[in-house]
Design an enzyme around this catalytic site. Sequence first.
Site, PDB file in Angstrom:
ATOM      1  N   VAL B 110       0.837  -1.201   0.000  1.00 38.06           N
ATOM      2  CA  VAL B 110       0.000   0.000   0.000  1.00 38.06           C
ATOM      3  C   VAL B 110       0.874   1.254   0.000  1.00 38.06           C
ATOM      4  O   VAL B 110       2.017   1.238   0.464  1.00 38.06           O
ATOM      5  CB  VAL B 110      -0.956   0.010   1.215  1.00 38.06           C
ATOM      6  CG1 VAL B 110      -1.838  -1.215   1.192  1.00 38.06           C
ATOM      7  CG2 VAL B 110      -0.202   0.134   2.502  1.00 38.06           C
ATOM      8  N   ASN B 150       1.311  -6.573   7.699  1.00 40.35           N
ATOM      9  CA  ASN B 150       2.634  -6.015   7.405  1.00 40.35           C
ATOM     10  C   ASN B 150       2.517  -4.576   6.903  1.00 40.35           C
ATOM     11  O   ASN B 150       1.807  -4.331   5.926  1.00 40.35           O
ATOM     12  CB  ASN B 150       3.340  -6.896   6.360  1.00 40.35           C
ATOM     13  CG  ASN B 150       4.804  -6.551   6.193  1.00 40.35           C
ATOM     14  OD1 ASN B 150       5.195  -5.382   6.218  1.00 40.35           O
ATOM     15  ND2 ASN B 150       5.637  -7.562   6.021  1.00 40.35           N
ATOM     16  N   VAL B 152       4.307  -2.699   5.146  1.00 45.44           N
ATOM     17  CA  VAL B 152       4.716  -2.408   3.766  1.00 45.44           C
ATOM     18  C   VAL B 152       3.948  -3.264   2.763  1.00 45.44           C
ATOM     19  O   VAL B 152       4.202  -3.194   1.567  1.00 45.44           O
ATOM     20  CB  VAL B 152       6.232  -2.582   3.550  1.00 45.44           C
ATOM     21  CG1 VAL B 152       7.012  -1.712   4.508  1.00 45.44           C
ATOM     22  CG2 VAL B 152       6.665  -4.029   3.648  1.00 45.44           C
ATOM     23  N   GLU B 153       3.011  -4.070   3.240  1.00 40.80           N
ATOM     24  CA  GLU B 153       2.217  -4.902   2.321  1.00 40.80           C
ATOM     25  C   GLU B 153       0.770  -4.430   2.332  1.00 40.80           C
ATOM     26  O   GLU B 153       0.427  -3.517   1.612  1.00 40.80           O
ATOM     27  CB  GLU B 153       2.368  -6.384   2.683  1.00 40.80           C
ATOM     28  CG  GLU B 153       3.824  -6.871   2.514  1.00 40.80           C
ATOM     29  CD  GLU B 153       4.028  -8.360   2.762  1.00 40.80           C
ATOM     30  OE1 GLU B 153       3.187  -9.167   2.305  1.00 40.80           O
ATOM     31  OE2 GLU B 153       5.028  -8.723   3.400  1.00 40.80           O
ATOM     32  N   MET B 154      -0.072  -5.018   3.187  1.00 44.38           N
ATOM     33  CA  MET B 154      -1.476  -4.608   3.196  1.00 44.38           C
ATOM     34  C   MET B 154      -1.798  -3.637   4.337  1.00 44.38           C
ATOM     35  O   MET B 154      -2.870  -3.025   4.353  1.00 44.38           O
ATOM     36  CB  MET B 154      -2.363  -5.850   3.212  1.00 44.38           C
ATOM     37  CG  MET B 154      -2.174  -6.677   1.923  1.00 44.38           C
ATOM     38  SD  MET B 154      -2.703  -8.382   2.020  1.00 44.38           S
ATOM     39  CE  MET B 154      -4.457  -8.198   1.791  1.00 44.38           C
TER      40      MET B 154
END
Lengths: 342, 358
Positions: B110, B150, B152-154
């Site tokens: 994201v 996470n 840096v992910e979702m």
Amino acid sequence: MPFLKTTAPLLSLSVLATLLSGASLVSADDLKMTTIASGLDNPCGIAIQPDTGHLFVTCNKSVLRIDPKAPGKTHEEIVGFPTDVYGKGPKYNISGLGASFLDSNTLVVGGGGLPDGKEIVRFYEVGSTPGQPKKADDMKFKSGPIPPGKDSVRGEGNFYGVVPIGTTLFISCNGDDTKGWVSTIALQGGKPGKLTPTIATKVVTGVDAPTPVAKSPEGELAVGQLGEITVPHDSLYTTYDPASHKLTKKVKIGLHDITGLAFSKSGKIYALDFAWLKPEDGGLFTIKVDGDSAKSTQLQKILHPTAMAFAADGSLYITALGQPADSGSGMKGSVIKIEGLD
Amino acid sequence: MRTMKARMRSKTVAGMAVVAGAFLLVLSVANGQGTSGQSQAAPGAFQLEAPKGLDPVPVPDDNVMTHPKVELGKRLFFDPRLSLDNSTSCASCHDPKTGWSDGQPVSDGVKGKTGTRNAPTVMNAAYNYFQFWDGRSPSLEDQAMHPILNPVEMAMPSMDEVVAKLKKVPGYQEEFGKVFPDGITATNLQKAIAAFERTILSGNAPYDHFEAGDKSALSAAALRGKDLFFGKANCAACHSGPSFTDGGFHNTGVGMDRDNPDVGRETVTHLLGDRGSFKTPTLRDIARTAPYMHDGSLATLEDVINLYDKGGIINDQLDEEMFPLNLTAEEKKDLITFLKEGLASDNYPYVEVPTLPQ
């Protein structure tokens, strides 16, 4: 009702038998554990001299003789073995690995201190009493190496297990990990022939690293596949026909890293688990094989056990590395005697 | 199977034991207790068939497979609403169009944030002992929540907030209610996603047909490549078993020549020997999952073969299985042909993006 009258006592017996069959007749509380020797330098293999009952323990740089009647005392029987480093952290200095007696005076030592492709199986003449230490290169015979070639990409090494069955010596090798060779040496007139890759255990079983080898009560070759040290519970118990080399049994045993395999006089299977990833799980186990499955039961926790052998009186002797130093020579190894097994 | 009439005639203890065993078996099947906890008679039971060449799929006893659960898991897998800004779903990094990875060295999350590792394929993840490159997760169920949380992910702040979001969607209320008596919970969400992921299987490849007896299944070049794979090229030392992975962790040296390298498995086990070690990935359908290695630093299979041919990148924990192979150019080509042709599934597990609940 006639049926119930005749079957009731039989049913009772069958129920009792069922209850007993899954239960170990030995529990940890029944065992007596004694440290026979300590402060050893990475003991990896053990063989018991038939006539004397003396223990011969392969350590870093040497083979020690230990008289179980004089615990705590060790004698350097053979010295000056080459050393290699096993592991990437923790690291262990190792030399001789698997060991076995062909007869009262012929000790066989599987090498671990030379690089893959240069490693050999060493045959020594040893007496009934301790004498001047023999040099490692002062061999009666040797067999090998298996150099790099079509059978083994980089050659064979780390001969963890040694067992004679009839006139054949079986040696577990850990060089070419695509094959997982158990190699053989034909024995003729007391002289060893060529070290030959024979059973590709990884191809046959799908699991890495043949490590302990033993002769089963049925006369078969029993091999413990250690598996990956980074993967838990992947070890196998396998057996092979020693003549045809065909796989006759393969079962998962639930251990992490099988390093020792031995059969008691009553035919029970005992195994050691090094448990690289989880040392607290390591130790001595019984394995009960039932068809295509097996149940392992821990009898004794032991830190980093490496090899074992039953003595004639039914005592079991186990080598253990103990807690390693940061690297190199741990000097924390020991030989443990366990009594009370059946 | 013995008939009822035959049972009534049996008078021996052994006979009665067989009868008792058979009776218990009938009861157990009727109650839906099949092997691996799989329901065989329950409504909506999902018969998970492993493709040729693969072992039966392990299914945990507390997450049996059913069609409604798998369908729910599929919708969740493809749903970007599981992310903070509704932009990123599991499928964003594990896209069926790109081998259930994403075709990039490392993934975008994201708000344009990037991760540090290559997205592993979901194919055959059902067989993994551990999930993630460093093996920090013990199961598919557990793994499912990590990318969601996470940053840096979702980037969801918590699973409670994920649940709260889903509860606002009537379609999910209904679908969860059909599958789970307790409706929308974090645990149930993870179970559903894991159940769907268990169906993403790659097998039934020319290699499997060859091993099953069809000697024409592999071209001459692929056959030479296969022999190299299991021989001189030493691939099978680690890429072994039905899924072409030993499930273990190895240091090939990739990344170890950088300042502050990613130490991989060591972060989990704290064992020096695991420094720089990463999980052996499956090689099934490997042609679809470029780029390669834990950091996606190798763009092509040719690059990978060249790395192994030179013996990896030397470092103190380099795996003993890494050594110069001395492959000829022709041998490298044949090896790659085997990887590309021999391990390409006849039934690649492609899944269309489903309609999402509203």
